[in-house]
Design a protein around this motif. Structure first.
Motif, PDB file in Angstrom:
ATOM      1  N   VAL A  83       0.837  -1.200   0.000  1.00 34.54           N
ATOM      2  CA  VAL A  83       0.000   0.000   0.000  1.00 34.54           C
ATOM      3  C   VAL A  83       0.872   1.250   0.000  1.00 34.54           C
ATOM      4  O   VAL A  83       0.596   2.227  -0.716  1.00 34.54           O
ATOM      5  CB  VAL A  83      -0.955  -0.015   1.216  1.00 34.54           C
ATOM      6  N   GLN A  84       1.943   1.222   0.776  1.00 35.09           N
ATOM      7  CA  GLN A  84       2.847   2.374   0.863  1.00 35.09           C
ATOM      8  C   GLN A  84       3.464   2.692  -0.500  1.00 35.09           C
ATOM      9  O   GLN A  84       3.560   3.862  -0.890  1.00 35.09           O
ATOM     10  CB  GLN A  84       3.940   2.079   1.889  1.00 35.09           C
ATOM     11  N   ILE A  85       3.875   1.658  -1.236  1.00 35.12           N
ATOM     12  CA  ILE A  85       4.407   1.877  -2.585  1.00 35.12           C
ATOM     13  C   ILE A  85       3.312   2.397  -3.509  1.00 35.12           C
ATOM     14  O   ILE A  85       3.499   3.354  -4.261  1.00 35.12           O
ATOM     15  CB  ILE A  85       5.000   0.571  -3.158  1.00 35.12           C
ATOM     16  N   ALA A  86       2.138   1.740  -3.449  1.00 32.75           N
ATOM     17  CA  ALA A  86       1.050   2.070  -4.370  1.00 32.75           C
ATOM     18  C   ALA A  86       0.547   3.493  -4.198  1.00 32.75           C
ATOM     19  O   ALA A  86       0.059   4.113  -5.154  1.00 32.75           O
ATOM     20  CB  ALA A  86      -0.099   1.082  -4.184  1.00 32.75           C
ATOM     21  N   GLU A  87       0.670   4.028  -2.994  1.00 31.60           N
ATOM     22  CA  GLU A  87       0.147   5.373  -2.736  1.00 31.60           C
ATOM     23  C   GLU A  87       1.100   6.479  -3.213  1.00 31.60           C
ATOM     24  O   GLU A  87       0.728   7.651  -3.181  1.00 31.60           O
ATOM     25  CB  GLU A  87      -0.130   5.537  -1.238  1.00 31.60           C
ATOM     26  N   THR A  94       0.956  -2.917  -9.810  1.00 30.24           N
ATOM     27  CA  THR A  94       0.249  -4.018 -10.472  1.00 30.24           C
ATOM     28  C   THR A  94       0.344  -5.276  -9.623  1.00 30.24           C
ATOM     29  O   THR A  94       1.358  -5.534  -8.975  1.00 30.24           O
ATOM     30  CB  THR A  94       0.848  -4.290 -11.865  1.00 30.24           C
ATOM     31  N   THR A  95      -0.710  -6.062  -9.652  1.00 28.97           N
ATOM     32  CA  THR A  95      -0.776  -7.240  -8.795  1.00 28.97           C
ATOM     33  C   THR A  95      -1.751  -8.256  -9.357  1.00 28.97           C
ATOM     34  O   THR A  95      -2.659  -7.920 -10.133  1.00 28.97           O
ATOM     35  CB  THR A  95      -1.218  -6.848  -7.373  1.00 28.97           C
ATOM     36  N   PHE A  96      -1.580  -9.508  -8.956  1.00 27.93           N
ATOM     37  CA  PHE A  96      -2.595 -10.527  -9.229  1.00 27.93           C
ATOM     38  C   PHE A  96      -3.831 -10.207  -8.384  1.00 27.93           C
ATOM     39  O   PHE A  96      -3.730  -9.642  -7.283  1.00 27.93           O
ATOM     40  CB  PHE A  96      -2.084 -11.924  -8.879  1.00 27.93           C
ATOM     41  N   GLY A  97      -4.987 -10.609  -8.876  1.00 27.13           N
ATOM     42  CA  GLY A  97      -6.242 -10.276  -8.202  1.00 27.13           C
ATOM     43  C   GLY A  97      -6.373 -10.822  -6.805  1.00 27.13           C
ATOM     44  O   GLY A  97      -7.028 -10.215  -5.940  1.00 27.13           O
ATOM     45  N   ASP A  98      -5.748 -11.976  -6.533  1.00 27.45           N
ATOM     46  CA  ASP A  98      -5.862 -12.606  -5.219  1.00 27.45           C
ATOM     47  C   ASP A  98      -5.412 -11.707  -4.085  1.00 27.45           C
ATOM     48  O   ASP A  98      -5.899 -11.812  -2.962  1.00 27.45           O
ATOM     49  CB  ASP A  98      -5.009 -13.884  -5.177  1.00 27.45           C
ATOM     50  N   ALA A  99      -4.448 -10.831  -4.370  1.00 27.03           N
ATOM     51  CA  ALA A  99      -3.863 -10.011  -3.313  1.00 27.03           C
ATOM     52  C   ALA A  99      -4.640  -8.721  -3.053  1.00 27.03           C
ATOM     53  O   ALA A  99      -4.358  -8.019  -2.074  1.00 27.03           O
ATOM     54  CB  ALA A  99      -2.416  -9.659  -3.664  1.00 27.03           C
ATOM     55  N   LEU A 109      -5.185  -3.360  -0.628  1.00 22.11           N
ATOM     56  CA  LEU A 109      -4.913  -2.728  -1.914  1.00 22.11           C
ATOM     57  C   LEU A 109      -6.206  -2.276  -2.586  1.00 22.11           C
ATOM     58  O   LEU A 109      -6.234  -1.234  -3.259  1.00 22.11           O
ATOM     59  CB  LEU A 109      -4.147  -3.692  -2.820  1.00 22.11           C
ATOM     60  N   MET A 110      -7.273  -3.034  -2.393  1.00 22.50           N
ATOM     61  CA  MET A 110      -8.562  -2.636  -2.960  1.00 22.50           C
ATOM     62  C   MET A 110      -9.032  -1.311  -2.360  1.00 22.50           C
ATOM     63  O   MET A 110      -9.516  -0.413  -3.077  1.00 22.50           O
ATOM     64  CB  MET A 110      -9.610  -3.722  -2.704  1.00 22.50           C
ATOM     65  N   GLN A 111      -8.861  -1.169  -1.050  1.00 20.10           N
ATOM     66  CA  GLN A 111      -9.259   0.085  -0.404  1.00 20.10           C
ATOM     67  C   GLN A 111      -8.343   1.232  -0.827  1.00 20.10           C
ATOM     68  O   GLN A 111      -8.803   2.362  -1.017  1.00 20.10           O
ATOM     69  CB  GLN A 111      -9.233  -0.101   1.113  1.00 20.10           C
ATOM     70  N   ALA A 112      -7.052   0.922  -0.995  1.00 21.46           N
ATOM     71  CA  ALA A 112      -6.125   1.955  -1.461  1.00 21.46           C
ATOM     72  C   ALA A 112      -6.497   2.415  -2.863  1.00 21.46           C
ATOM     73  O   ALA A 112      -6.411   3.610  -3.189  1.00 21.46           O
ATOM     74  CB  ALA A 112      -4.692   1.424  -1.437  1.00 21.46           C
ATOM     75  N   LYS A 113      -6.923   1.490  -3.698  1.00 16.22           N
ATOM     76  CA  LYS A 113      -7.364   1.839  -5.053  1.00 16.22           C
ATOM     77  C   LYS A 113      -8.601   2.743  -4.989  1.00 16.22           C
ATOM     78  O   LYS A 113      -8.692   3.738  -5.718  1.00 16.22           O
ATOM     79  CB  LYS A 113      -7.671   0.567  -5.843  1.00 16.22           C
ATOM     80  N   ALA A 114      -9.533   2.395  -4.100  1.00 16.14           N
ATOM     81  CA  ALA A 114     -10.729   3.214  -3.945  1.00 16.14           C
ATOM     82  C   ALA A 114     -10.388   4.614  -3.446  1.00 16.14           C
ATOM     83  O   ALA A 114     -11.092   5.587  -3.753  1.00 16.14           O
ATOM     84  CB  ALA A 114     -11.706   2.546  -2.978  1.00 16.14           C
ATOM     85  N   ASP A 115      -9.283   4.708  -2.697  1.00 14.89           N
ATOM     86  CA  ASP A 115      -8.854   6.007  -2.177  1.00 14.89           C
ATOM     87  C   ASP A 115      -8.033   6.803  -3.190  1.00 14.89           C
ATOM     88  O   ASP A 115      -7.558   7.906  -2.870  1.00 14.89           O
ATOM     89  CB  ASP A 115      -8.035   5.813  -0.902  1.00 14.89           C
ATOM     90  N   GLY A 116      -7.812   6.242  -4.387  1.00 11.64           N
ATOM     91  CA  GLY A 116      -7.163   7.006  -5.438  1.00 11.64           C
ATOM     92  C   GLY A 116      -5.833   6.484  -5.933  1.00 11.64           C
ATOM     93  O   GLY A 116      -5.291   7.016  -6.912  1.00 11.64           O
ATOM     94  N   ALA A 117      -5.275   5.467  -5.286  1.00 12.64           N
ATOM     95  CA  ALA A 117      -4.006   4.916  -5.750  1.00 12.64           C
ATOM     96  C   ALA A 117      -4.211   4.218  -7.101  1.00 12.64           C
ATOM     97  O   ALA A 117      -5.257   3.606  -7.351  1.00 12.64           O
ATOM     98  CB  ALA A 117      -3.447   3.929  -4.734  1.00 12.64           C
ATOM     99  N   ASP A 118      -3.213   4.312  -7.961  1.00 14.21           N
ATOM    100  CA  ASP A 118      -3.300   3.704  -9.296  1.00 14.21           C
ATOM    101  C   ASP A 118      -2.837   2.249  -9.193  1.00 14.21           C
ATOM    102  O   ASP A 118      -1.660   1.933  -9.362  1.00 14.21           O
ATOM    103  CB  ASP A 118      -2.433   4.481 -10.282  1.00 14.21           C
ATOM    104  N   ILE A 119      -3.776   1.372  -8.891  1.00 18.36           N
ATOM    105  CA  ILE A 119      -3.502  -0.058  -8.697  1.00 18.36           C
ATOM    106  C   ILE A 119      -4.270  -0.826  -9.761  1.00 18.36           C
ATOM    107  O   ILE A 119      -5.478  -0.635  -9.926  1.00 18.36           O
ATOM    108  CB  ILE A 119      -3.914  -0.510  -7.289  1.00 18.36           C
ATOM    109  N   VAL A 140       6.348   1.692 -12.821  1.00 24.52           N
ATOM    110  CA  VAL A 140       5.446   0.540 -12.782  1.00 24.52           C
ATOM    111  C   VAL A 140       6.069  -0.523 -11.885  1.00 24.52           C
ATOM    112  O   VAL A 140       7.184  -0.994 -12.129  1.00 24.52           O
ATOM    113  CB  VAL A 140       5.184  -0.020 -14.192  1.00 24.52           C
ATOM    114  N   VAL A 141       5.337  -0.886 -10.843  1.00 20.72           N
ATOM    115  CA  VAL A 141       5.815  -1.870  -9.869  1.00 20.72           C
ATOM    116  C   VAL A 141       4.921  -3.099  -9.933  1.00 20.72           C
ATOM    117  O   VAL A 141       3.688  -2.989  -9.865  1.00 20.72           O
ATOM    118  CB  VAL A 141       5.819  -1.291  -8.443  1.00 20.72           C
TER     119      VAL A 141
END
Length: 380
Positions: A83-87, A94-99, A109-119, A140-141
């Motif tokens: 999350v820290q990297i993604a923000e 980028t990640t597999f859906g399971d995570a 990560l789903m909540q971080a995406k909802a908060d605006g992170a580009d995941i 791109v990570v």
């Protein structure tokens, strides 16, 4: 369906179950004194419950669900670091859906995406590599996660990035290996294990010989198994026959897919790109020596830990489990999911507290999806 229906034949299953019952009687195993067989792989756990094998096999067999789900054994601190990297505003994570829905201490990560992170969810690290080509002004990570099954694809992607000279692609490496946690479990005096059903997909990459230490040093049989119901039933029978005969060997039930010495190209790529970490934290097992992989210095430009000064590059960080969440105990076979006080109440697929409820290979998800939740009263 050819090559699948043959491994789901009810008549063949009944015949195998009859043989299993006979060997269980010969061993003298009962519900009070069962044979404890650990299926290491989370895919096997789901297959056991999907096909009802836990109910079809005799009471003298107790399935112990092992730490064979890489998402589930990931400690919460590593989710926090994702999350820290993604923000970071310059990052496409980028990640597999399971995570995506695995909880961290602050958010998933789903909540971080909802908060605006580009995941972004991807199917392969090659998808992340393509994003790096198309977005030269962004970092791109890729979240490199998984056992030996997914490790080669990440290695190939790093090699390709190096060939192309891409400077905006990196991997947050959390790849882990199967043999060390098995050894840790066998060294635990509180664990009671009589044999193993070994992982099929991992073994496609590494072969069968990395498990030689299990019969040699601990006197326990292990059968590398496929994922269809007849695969699993035959593998259980093979474990029981070894116990009955006083043998302990590595046997390959999944020989139609798993080569004895693994996949040479994948093994070479892993050796080129990665080296063992001195230790790596496993949820429920703690730090295990040389159980994780890190990117070699030759590929440091593609190591997100080094690039962003995060993860083990910044020093290990231990995070306590959420109160009442027993992921660690379930993950190591000490507890069944239904005995966790949060199972089906405070922890559900819709509102998970732990990774085992959201991963496609998690034991809690298997119990919840296929009927194991019946032992717990629903939340009011």
């Amino acid at each position: 369906m050819k090559y699948a229906d043959e491994f789901r034949d009810p008549k063949a299953a009944k015949a195998l179950l009859a043989k299993i019952g006979a060997v269980v009687d010969q061993i003298g195993a009962t519900a009070e004194k069962p044979v404890h067989i650990m299926e290491i792989c989370g895919g096997h756990t789901h297959a056991i419950f999907r096909y009802g094998l836990d109910k079809l096999t005799p009471a003298g067999i107790e399935f112990i669900h092992g730490p064979g789900c890489p998402v589930c054994v990931l400690p919460m601190a590593r989710v926090d670091e994702c999350v820290q990297i993604a923000e970071r505003p310059e990052v496409i994570f980028t990640t597999f859906g399971d995570a995506m829905r695995v909880p961290g201490t602050r958010k998933s990560l789903m909540q971080a995406k909802a908060d605006g992170a580009d995941i972004r969810m991807v199917y392969s690290p090659l998808d992340a590599l393509e994003l790096a080509r198309r977005n030269p002004d962004r970092e791109v990570v890729f979240f490199g996660l998984g056992f030996e099954t997914t490790t080669p694809s990440t290695a190939f992607s790093i090699q390709q990035a190096a060939r192309e000279g891409l400077t905006n692609f990196s991997v947050f490496c959390n790849h882990i290996t199967v043999p060390p946690p098995i050894k840790a479990l066998l060294d635990d005096p509180h664990m009671v294990l009589d044999g193993f059903v070994g992982p099929g997909h991992v073994s496609m990459v590494i072969g069968v010989h990395p498990y030689d230490f299990i019969p040699r040093d601990y006197g326990k049989p292990i059968i590398v198994a496929g994922f269809e119901p007849l695969d699993l039933l035959q593998s259980v029978l093979m474990v029981l026959e070894q116990i009955r005969d006083g043998r302990a060997e590595v046997e390959n039930q999944y020989a139609r897919v798993v080569p004895e010495h693994g996949n040479p190209a994948s093994i070479a790529a892993i050796a080129d790109v990665y080296e063992p970490r001195p230790s790596f934290e496993w949820r429920g097992l703690g730090e295990i020596e040389e159980s994780g992989l890190r990117i070699r210095p030759a590929y440091a430009a593609y190591d997100a830990e080094e690039k962003f000064g995060i993860g083990y590059a910044a020093g290990p960080r231990v995070v306590e489990e959420i109160e009442g969440c027993e992921c660690g105990a379930v993950m190591t076979g000490r507890m069944k999911p239904v005995h966790c006080p949060q199972f089906g109440k405070g922890c559900t697929p819709e509102m998970p507290l732990g990774a085992l409820m959201v991963s496609s290979e998690g034991a809690c998800a298997a119990y919840y999806q296929y009927g194991g939740a019946r032992a717990v009263e629903p939340a009011e």
